[in-house]
Write a protein that holds these residues in place. Structure first.
Motif, PDB file in Angstrom:
ATOM      1  N   THR A  10       0.830  -1.205   0.000  1.00 53.63           N
ATOM      2  CA  THR A  10       0.000   0.000   0.000  1.00 53.63           C
ATOM      3  C   THR A  10       0.860   1.247   0.000  1.00 53.63           C
ATOM      4  OG1 THR A  10      -1.764  -1.153   1.174  1.00 53.63           O
ATOM      5  CG2 THR A  10      -1.782   1.254   1.281  1.00 53.63           C
ATOM      6  N   THR A  11       1.894   1.256   0.815  1.00 52.84           N
ATOM      7  CA  THR A  11       2.795   2.412   0.869  1.00 52.84           C
ATOM      8  C   THR A  11       3.462   2.619  -0.478  1.00 52.84           C
ATOM      9  OG1 THR A  11       3.177   2.108   3.225  1.00 52.84           O
ATOM     10  CG2 THR A  11       4.829   3.379   2.014  1.00 52.84           C
ATOM     11  N   GLY A  41       5.437  20.578  -2.579  1.00 55.07           N
ATOM     12  CA  GLY A  41       5.698  20.225  -3.973  1.00 55.07           C
ATOM     13  C   GLY A  41       7.002  19.457  -4.114  1.00 55.07           C
ATOM     14  N   GLN A  42       8.024  19.874  -3.375  1.00 57.71           N
ATOM     15  CA  GLN A  42       9.307  19.163  -3.402  1.00 57.71           C
ATOM     16  C   GLN A  42       9.166  17.777  -2.780  1.00 57.71           C
ATOM     17  OE1 GLN A  42      12.141  21.763  -1.564  1.00 57.71           O
ATOM     18  NE2 GLN A  42      12.046  23.264  -3.217  1.00 57.71           N
ATOM     19  N   LEU A  43       8.338  17.679  -1.751  1.00 56.82           N
ATOM     20  CA  LEU A  43       8.084  16.384  -1.115  1.00 56.82           C
ATOM     21  C   LEU A  43       7.455  15.412  -2.103  1.00 56.82           C
ATOM     22  CD1 LEU A  43       7.914  14.692   1.567  1.00 56.82           C
ATOM     23  CD2 LEU A  43       5.629  15.647   1.831  1.00 56.82           C
ATOM     24  N   MET A  44       6.595  15.907  -2.953  1.00 56.98           N
ATOM     25  CA  MET A  44       5.918  15.057  -3.946  1.00 56.98           C
ATOM     26  C   MET A  44       6.886  14.556  -5.019  1.00 56.98           C
ATOM     27  SD  MET A  44       2.518  14.891  -3.376  1.00 56.98           S
ATOM     28  CE  MET A  44       1.605  14.866  -4.897  1.00 56.98           C
ATOM     29  N   ASP A  45       8.042  15.201  -5.162  1.00 57.63           N
ATOM     30  CA  ASP A  45       9.020  14.794  -6.168  1.00 57.63           C
ATOM     31  C   ASP A  45       9.983  13.726  -5.663  1.00 57.63           C
ATOM     32  OD1 ASP A  45       7.988  16.544  -8.014  1.00 57.63           O
ATOM     33  OD2 ASP A  45       9.395  18.148  -7.533  1.00 57.63           O
ATOM     34  N   CYS A  46      10.019  13.490  -4.372  1.00 60.92           N
ATOM     35  CA  CYS A  46      10.989  12.556  -3.779  1.00 60.92           C
ATOM     36  C   CYS A  46      10.261  11.315  -3.257  1.00 60.92           C
ATOM     37  CB  CYS A  46      11.754  13.251  -2.658  1.00 60.92           C
ATOM     38  SG  CYS A  46      12.897  12.158  -1.774  1.00 60.92           S
ATOM     39  N   PHE A  47      10.453  10.199  -3.929  1.00 57.32           N
ATOM     40  CA  PHE A  47       9.785   8.961  -3.520  1.00 57.32           C
ATOM     41  C   PHE A  47      10.157   8.590  -2.093  1.00 57.32           C
ATOM     42  CE2 PHE A  47       9.202   4.501  -2.893  1.00 57.32           C
ATOM     43  CZ  PHE A  47       8.015   4.210  -3.548  1.00 57.32           C
ATOM     44  N   ASN A  48      11.448   8.638  -1.765  1.00 55.21           N
ATOM     45  CA  ASN A  48      11.900   8.220  -0.439  1.00 55.21           C
ATOM     46  C   ASN A  48      11.302   9.088   0.666  1.00 55.21           C
ATOM     47  OD1 ASN A  48      13.432   6.325  -1.767  1.00 55.21           O
ATOM     48  ND2 ASN A  48      15.346   7.429  -1.545  1.00 55.21           N
ATOM     49  N   CYS A  49      11.293  10.407   0.457  1.00 58.13           N
ATOM     50  CA  CYS A  49      10.726  11.316   1.458  1.00 58.13           C
ATOM     51  C   CYS A  49       9.230  11.090   1.617  1.00 58.13           C
ATOM     52  CB  CYS A  49      10.970  12.774   1.045  1.00 58.13           C
ATOM     53  SG  CYS A  49      12.704  13.183   0.809  1.00 58.13           S
ATOM     54  N   LEU A  50       8.551  10.995   0.507  1.00 59.68           N
ATOM     55  CA  LEU A  50       7.093  10.824   0.531  1.00 59.68           C
ATOM     56  C   LEU A  50       6.695   9.496   1.158  1.00 59.68           C
ATOM     57  CD1 LEU A  50       4.429  12.133  -0.294  1.00 59.68           C
ATOM     58  CD2 LEU A  50       4.713  11.110  -2.558  1.00 59.68           C
ATOM     59  N   SER A  51       7.510   8.462   0.939  1.00 60.36           N
ATOM     60  CA  SER A  51       7.165   7.148   1.499  1.00 60.36           C
ATOM     61  C   SER A  51       7.161   7.174   3.027  1.00 60.36           C
ATOM     62  CB  SER A  51       8.114   6.069   0.997  1.00 60.36           C
ATOM     63  OG  SER A  51       9.378   6.171   1.615  1.00 60.36           O
ATOM     64  N   LEU A  52       7.985   8.027   3.628  1.00 55.46           N
ATOM     65  CA  LEU A  52       7.964   8.135   5.090  1.00 55.46           C
ATOM     66  C   LEU A  52       6.595   8.577   5.587  1.00 55.46           C
ATOM     67  CD1 LEU A  52      11.380   9.734   6.059  1.00 55.46           C
ATOM     68  CD2 LEU A  52      10.418   7.611   6.941  1.00 55.46           C
ATOM     69  N   TRP A  53       6.017   9.555   4.926  1.00 59.26           N
ATOM     70  CA  TRP A  53       4.730  10.091   5.372  1.00 59.26           C
ATOM     71  C   TRP A  53       3.573   9.160   5.012  1.00 59.26           C
ATOM     72  CZ3 TRP A  53       5.901  13.017   8.993  1.00 59.26           C
ATOM     73  CH2 TRP A  53       7.058  13.776   8.938  1.00 59.26           C
ATOM     74  N   ILE A  54       3.687   8.462   3.934  1.00 52.83           N
ATOM     75  CA  ILE A  54       2.642   7.508   3.552  1.00 52.83           C
ATOM     76  C   ILE A  54       2.702   6.278   4.468  1.00 52.83           C
ATOM     77  CG2 ILE A  54       1.737   6.052   1.693  1.00 52.83           C
ATOM     78  CD1 ILE A  54       1.463   9.106   1.214  1.00 52.83           C
ATOM     79  N   LEU A  67       6.207   1.944  20.407  1.00 55.28           N
ATOM     80  CA  LEU A  67       7.550   1.563  19.971  1.00 55.28           C
ATOM     81  C   LEU A  67       7.504   0.636  18.761  1.00 55.28           C
ATOM     82  CD1 LEU A  67      10.536   1.909  20.464  1.00 55.28           C
ATOM     83  CD2 LEU A  67      10.450  -0.001  22.073  1.00 55.28           C
ATOM     84  N   ASP A  68       6.572  -0.305  18.778  1.00 55.87           N
ATOM     85  CA  ASP A  68       6.401  -1.194  17.631  1.00 55.87           C
ATOM     86  C   ASP A  68       5.988  -0.407  16.391  1.00 55.87           C
ATOM     87  OD1 ASP A  68       7.031  -3.306  19.249  1.00 55.87           O
ATOM     88  OD2 ASP A  68       4.967  -4.062  19.429  1.00 55.87           O
ATOM     89  N   TRP A  69       5.105   0.581  16.599  1.00 58.67           N
ATOM     90  CA  TRP A  69       4.649   1.420  15.481  1.00 58.67           C
ATOM     91  C   TRP A  69       5.821   2.185  14.865  1.00 58.67           C
ATOM     92  CZ3 TRP A  69       4.901   6.760  14.984  1.00 58.67           C
ATOM     93  CH2 TRP A  69       4.292   7.264  13.825  1.00 58.67           C
ATOM     94  N   LEU A  70       6.700   2.743  15.694  1.00 62.21           N
ATOM     95  CA  LEU A  70       7.857   3.499  15.192  1.00 62.21           C
ATOM     96  C   LEU A  70       8.748   2.607  14.325  1.00 62.21           C
ATOM     97  CD1 LEU A  70       9.570   6.113  15.184  1.00 62.21           C
ATOM     98  CD2 LEU A  70      10.721   5.201  17.206  1.00 62.21           C
ATOM     99  N   MET A  71       9.043   1.421  14.817  1.00 60.35           N
ATOM    100  CA  MET A  71       9.893   0.493  14.065  1.00 60.35           C
ATOM    101  C   MET A  71       9.190   0.017  12.788  1.00 60.35           C
ATOM    102  SD  MET A  71      12.578   0.571  15.799  1.00 60.35           S
ATOM    103  CE  MET A  71      13.582  -0.738  15.240  1.00 60.35           C
ATOM    104  N   THR A  72       7.906  -0.245  12.888  1.00 59.52           N
ATOM    105  CA  THR A  72       7.138  -0.691  11.725  1.00 59.52           C
ATOM    106  C   THR A  72       7.060   0.422  10.684  1.00 59.52           C
ATOM    107  OG1 THR A  72       5.867  -2.176  13.135  1.00 59.52           O
ATOM    108  CG2 THR A  72       4.930  -1.655  10.985  1.00 59.52           C
ATOM    109  N   TRP A  73       6.859   1.643  11.134  1.00 55.16           N
ATOM    110  CA  TRP A  73       6.791   2.808  10.242  1.00 55.16           C
ATOM    111  C   TRP A  73       8.046   2.892   9.384  1.00 55.16           C
ATOM    112  CZ3 TRP A  73       7.998   8.320  12.310  1.00 55.16           C
ATOM    113  CH2 TRP A  73       7.895   9.260  11.275  1.00 55.16           C
ATOM    114  N   LEU A  74       9.210   2.845  10.027  1.00 58.49           N
ATOM    115  CA  LEU A  74      10.474   2.928   9.293  1.00 58.49           C
ATOM    116  C   LEU A  74      10.699   1.714   8.402  1.00 58.49           C
ATOM    117  CD1 LEU A  74      12.693   4.413  12.133  1.00 58.49           C
ATOM    118  CD2 LEU A  74      11.615   5.634  10.229  1.00 58.49           C
ATOM    119  N   ALA A  75      10.316   0.537   8.896  1.00 56.93           N
ATOM    120  CA  ALA A  75      10.488  -0.684   8.103  1.00 56.93           C
ATOM    121  C   ALA A  75       9.601  -0.675   6.862  1.00 56.93           C
ATOM    122  CB  ALA A  75      10.190  -1.910   8.962  1.00 56.93           C
TER     123      ALA A  75
END
Length: 137
Positions: A10-11, A41-54, A67-75
């Motif tokens: 999904t991400t 707009g710059q955030l929308m151009d960077c897949f890696n940056c945008l994937s963090l927020w998605i 704590l599990d959510w934080l690790m899962t978010w990054l993973a």
């Protein structure tokens, strides 16, 4: 197990849609144009940056423990980035026809039969610059 796979897919899908696609009826590309050169707009151009927020809300699908959510978010974000690289690095090999004699091709030098090869402008510029440096030393 399946929840993290779904979160990663999904991400990747939502991030790819927002960062790389036009969207249905060009909605996404119009949205990116509206955001312009702003920070969003710059955030929308960077897949890696945008994937963090998605990945942040997608990680809630897997766990709600902080704590599990934080690790899962990054993973989830990291896995989506890896998946994107895997998809982008696919090489497509296709058959092409050989150019006929006299047809221009996208090469630096054009092969000539029976005449001396003439250097292209870029070659002449490089040659001139090199010659100029050697006479100055």
């Amino acid at each position: 197990m399946w929840s993290i796979v779904l979160a990663v897919l999904t991400t990747w899908r939502v991030t790819h849609l927002l960062a790389s696609e036009d969207g249905p009826a060009d909605i996404i590309v119009r949205f990116r144009a509206l955001l312009g050169r702003s920070i969003f707009g710059q955030l929308m151009d960077c897949f890696n940056c945008l994937s963090l927020w998605i990945a942040a809300p997608a990680a809630l699908f897997v766990t709600r423990k902080p704590l599990d959510w934080l690790m899962t978010w990054l993973a989830v974000s990291g896995a989506a980035c890896l998946l994107d690289r895997l998809v982008k690095d696919q090489v497509a090999i296709s058959m092409t026809t050989q150019p006929t004699e006299g047809e221009l091709t996208n090469v630096l030098r054009i092969e000539t039969h029976g005449t001396e090869e003439q250097p292209l402008d870029a070659d002449r510029d490089l040659e001139s610059a090199t010659r100029g440096r050697s006479t100055q030393n």
